[in-house]
Design a protein around this motif. Structure first.
Motif, PDB file in Angstrom:
ATOM      1  N   ASP A 106     -40.543  44.572  60.147  1.00 30.73           N
ATOM      2  CA  ASP A 106     -39.647  44.021  59.124  1.00 30.73           C
ATOM      3  C   ASP A 106     -38.645  45.088  58.661  1.00 30.73           C
ATOM      4  OD1 ASP A 106     -38.916  41.853  57.247  1.00 30.73           O
ATOM      5  OD2 ASP A 106     -39.615  43.289  55.746  1.00 30.73           O
ATOM      6  N   THR A 107     -39.126  46.313  58.546  1.00 29.13           N
ATOM      7  CA  THR A 107     -38.269  47.420  58.112  1.00 29.13           C
ATOM      8  C   THR A 107     -37.090  47.575  59.072  1.00 29.13           C
ATOM      9  OG1 THR A 107     -40.346  48.527  57.555  1.00 29.13           O
ATOM     10  CG2 THR A 107     -38.339  49.825  57.340  1.00 29.13           C
ATOM     11  N   TYR A 108     -37.425  47.595  60.369  1.00 35.55           N
ATOM     12  CA  TYR A 108     -36.381  47.794  61.365  1.00 35.55           C
ATOM     13  C   TYR A 108     -35.480  46.570  61.446  1.00 35.55           C
ATOM     14  CZ  TYR A 108     -34.090  49.627  65.481  1.00 35.55           C
ATOM     15  OH  TYR A 108     -33.151  50.121  66.346  1.00 35.55           O
ATOM     16  N   ASN A 109     -36.062  45.388  61.296  1.00 37.77           N
ATOM     17  CA  ASN A 109     -35.285  44.152  61.350  1.00 37.77           C
ATOM     18  C   ASN A 109     -34.200  44.171  60.270  1.00 37.77           C
ATOM     19  OD1 ASN A 109     -35.792  41.575  63.053  1.00 37.77           O
ATOM     20  ND2 ASN A 109     -35.117  40.814  61.070  1.00 37.77           N
ATOM     21  N   ARG A 110     -34.589  44.599  59.061  1.00 40.18           N
ATOM     22  CA  ARG A 110     -33.607  44.697  57.972  1.00 40.18           C
ATOM     23  C   ARG A 110     -32.506  45.684  58.328  1.00 40.18           C
ATOM     24  NH1 ARG A 110     -35.864  42.740  52.822  1.00 40.18           N
ATOM     25  NH2 ARG A 110     -37.975  42.045  53.269  1.00 40.18           N
ATOM     26  N   ARG A 111     -32.887  46.792  58.961  1.00 37.64           N
ATOM     27  CA  ARG A 111     -31.922  47.824  59.304  1.00 37.64           C
ATOM     28  C   ARG A 111     -31.031  47.379  60.473  1.00 37.64           C
ATOM     29  NH1 ARG A 111     -32.538  53.887  59.230  1.00 37.64           N
ATOM     30  NH2 ARG A 111     -34.248  53.525  57.791  1.00 37.64           N
ATOM     31  N   ASN A 112     -31.647  46.757  61.485  1.00 33.02           N
ATOM     32  CA  ASN A 112     -30.955  46.427  62.739  1.00 33.02           C
ATOM     33  C   ASN A 112     -30.123  45.155  62.616  1.00 33.02           C
ATOM     34  OD1 ASN A 112     -30.316  46.887  65.461  1.00 33.02           O
ATOM     35  ND2 ASN A 112     -31.975  45.584  66.171  1.00 33.02           N
ATOM     36  N   VAL A 113     -30.707  44.125  62.025  1.00 36.30           N
ATOM     37  CA  VAL A 113     -30.027  42.829  61.948  1.00 36.30           C
ATOM     38  C   VAL A 113     -29.549  42.554  60.526  1.00 36.30           C
ATOM     39  CG1 VAL A 113     -30.192  40.469  62.830  1.00 36.30           C
ATOM     40  CG2 VAL A 113     -31.886  42.139  63.554  1.00 36.30           C
ATOM     41  N   GLY A 114     -29.972  43.376  59.590  1.00 32.66           N
ATOM     42  CA  GLY A 114     -29.516  43.227  58.209  1.00 32.66           C
ATOM     43  C   GLY A 114     -30.191  42.095  57.458  1.00 32.66           C
ATOM     44  N   MET A 115     -31.377  41.679  57.915  1.00 32.31           N
ATOM     45  CA  MET A 115     -32.094  40.624  57.181  1.00 32.31           C
ATOM     46  C   MET A 115     -33.605  40.764  57.387  1.00 32.31           C
ATOM     47  SD  MET A 115     -31.466  37.206  59.509  1.00 32.31           S
ATOM     48  CE  MET A 115     -29.753  37.279  59.985  1.00 32.31           C
ATOM     49  N   PRO A 116     -34.390  40.210  56.454  1.00 27.46           N
ATOM     50  CA  PRO A 116     -35.840  40.254  56.644  1.00 27.46           C
ATOM     51  C   PRO A 116     -36.260  39.465  57.874  1.00 27.46           C
ATOM     52  CG  PRO A 116     -35.263  39.254  54.512  1.00 27.46           C
ATOM     53  CD  PRO A 116     -33.988  39.513  55.228  1.00 27.46           C
ATOM     54  N   LEU A 117     -37.394  39.797  58.409  1.00 29.56           N
ATOM     55  CA  LEU A 117     -37.921  39.140  59.612  1.00 29.56           C
ATOM     56  C   LEU A 117     -37.999  37.621  59.447  1.00 29.56           C
ATOM     57  CD1 LEU A 117     -39.115  39.377  62.414  1.00 29.56           C
ATOM     58  CD2 LEU A 117     -41.297  40.028  61.403  1.00 29.56           C
ATOM     59  N   GLU A 118     -38.428  37.173  58.257  1.00 28.66           N
ATOM     60  CA  GLU A 118     -38.562  35.720  58.030  1.00 28.66           C
ATOM     61  C   GLU A 118     -37.213  35.011  58.188  1.00 28.66           C
ATOM     62  OE1 GLU A 118     -41.140  33.705  57.897  1.00 28.66           O
ATOM     63  OE2 GLU A 118     -42.416  35.455  58.234  1.00 28.66           O
TER      64      GLU A 118
END
Ligand code: ZN
Length: 318
Positions: A106-118
């Motif tokens: 989730d941490t990386y998802n926020r950083r990479n795609v700019g949003m929470p995994l959900e």
């Protein structure tokens, strides 16, 4: 587990490779590279990405590339998409398949795609629905399946749980990605065995990196588990690095194809033409690429060169 006698090589260089180039590669040259790969027999290719041009200026010509490239009969031209909007653009431009990435972390998802995994999972549902409506393929990439730069090693169960979510949505094409090159063959074997057993209706492919020299060893482990589709990048272009600067390392297409050909596994790819495409990639980006087969040739090319050298020496002696 039966080893596939034929594998599909998914070329990702035009997308995964060129998106990391500092300078914009002219559209005509991108098309030239894609066409060279198609003529070499590549039948599945990430041609471009429909992320926002603000985020990815290197691929802001996605529509022009899709319109200008040659398409082989039976070829699957894949576009990377971040969300529904990108999917709609990609489908309007004639993408045969749209591919969305989610990360185990989730941490990386926020950083990479700019949003929470959900939120990314919500996008996956929308992308799949849009692709289905258009009669096209939707693929999902499970990024960081073996390790995350921010959260550390990724437990197998975490990947299984995420695959379960996308499989329940209806995704049948699932790519397991070792985005940072952290996997080892034993892990890959265990993961792919379990995934194939627990999700018999899904088709799994692998996106492996060679960051630590284990790329082809990991491919071999997966192939022995029945996996028949692998991503690779011409010349070894690109490799993704949002957090870790300089973390290059896509598997090199010609090295991967050479390994399979030497083992008697069909790829449908013409090695001579593929080497030509690798030389073209080198010329386009203006620096040498880390390809073994480009620099040292295939075994057959090596024997041929030795024969010629010996004949030349013999001629000089006589
Ligand atoms: Zn990659």
């Amino acid at each position: 587990m039966s080893e596939p006698t034929r594998v599909t090589i998914v070329e990702v260089g035009p997308r995964d490779g060129l998106q990391l180039e500092k300078s914009f590669v002219p559209t005509a040259r991108k098309i030239e590279l894609i066409n060279a790969l198609t003529r070499a027999g590549i039948r599945r290719m990430e041609a471009t990405s429909f992320v926002s041009p603000k985020v990815m200026p290197q691929l802001s010509d996605a529509a022009e590339v899709m319109a200008g490239m040659e398409r082989a009969a039976g070829g699957v031209y894949v576009a990377l998409v971040p969300n529904l909007k990108g999917t709609q653009r990609a489908l309007a431009c004639g993408a045969d398949s749209v591919k969305i990435v989610i990360c185990t972390s989730d941490t990386y998802n926020r950083r990479n795609v700019g949003m929470p995994l959900e939120d990314s999972l919500k996008s996956c549902t929308e992308v799949l629905a849009a692709a289905r409506q258009a009669g096209k393929i939707a693929e999902v990439v499970i990024g960081l399946s073996f390790g995350c730069p921010l959260e550390g090693p990724v437990p197998e169960d975490k990947v299984i749980a995420l695959v379960n979510r996308v499989a329940e949505m209806g995704y049948a094409e699932i790519s397991i990605a070792d985005s940072m090159g952290l996997a080892n063959p034993r892990q890959v074997r265990s993961m792919m065995r379990r995934l194939r057993r627990e999700f018999p209706r899904a088709h799994f492919s692998l996106h492996l990196h060679d960051t630590r020299g284990l790329g082809l060893a990991n491919v071999l482990a997966a192939w022995e588990e029945g996996i028949d589709m692998f991503d690779a990048s011409i010349g070894g272009l690109g490799g993704s690095a949002v957090v870790v600067a300089g973390a290059t390392g896509n598997i090199t297409t010609e090295d991967l194809v050479n390994m399979f050909h030497e083992m008697g596994v069909e790829t449908g790819v013409d090695m001579g033409k593929l080497q030509g495409a690798a030389r073209l990639a080198q010329e386009i980006i203006g620096r040498p690429l880390p390809s073994h087969v480009l620099n040292n040739g295939t075994p057959a090319q090596f024997y041929q060169k030795v024969r010629e050298d010996e004949a030349r020496k013999a001629a000089q002696r006589s």
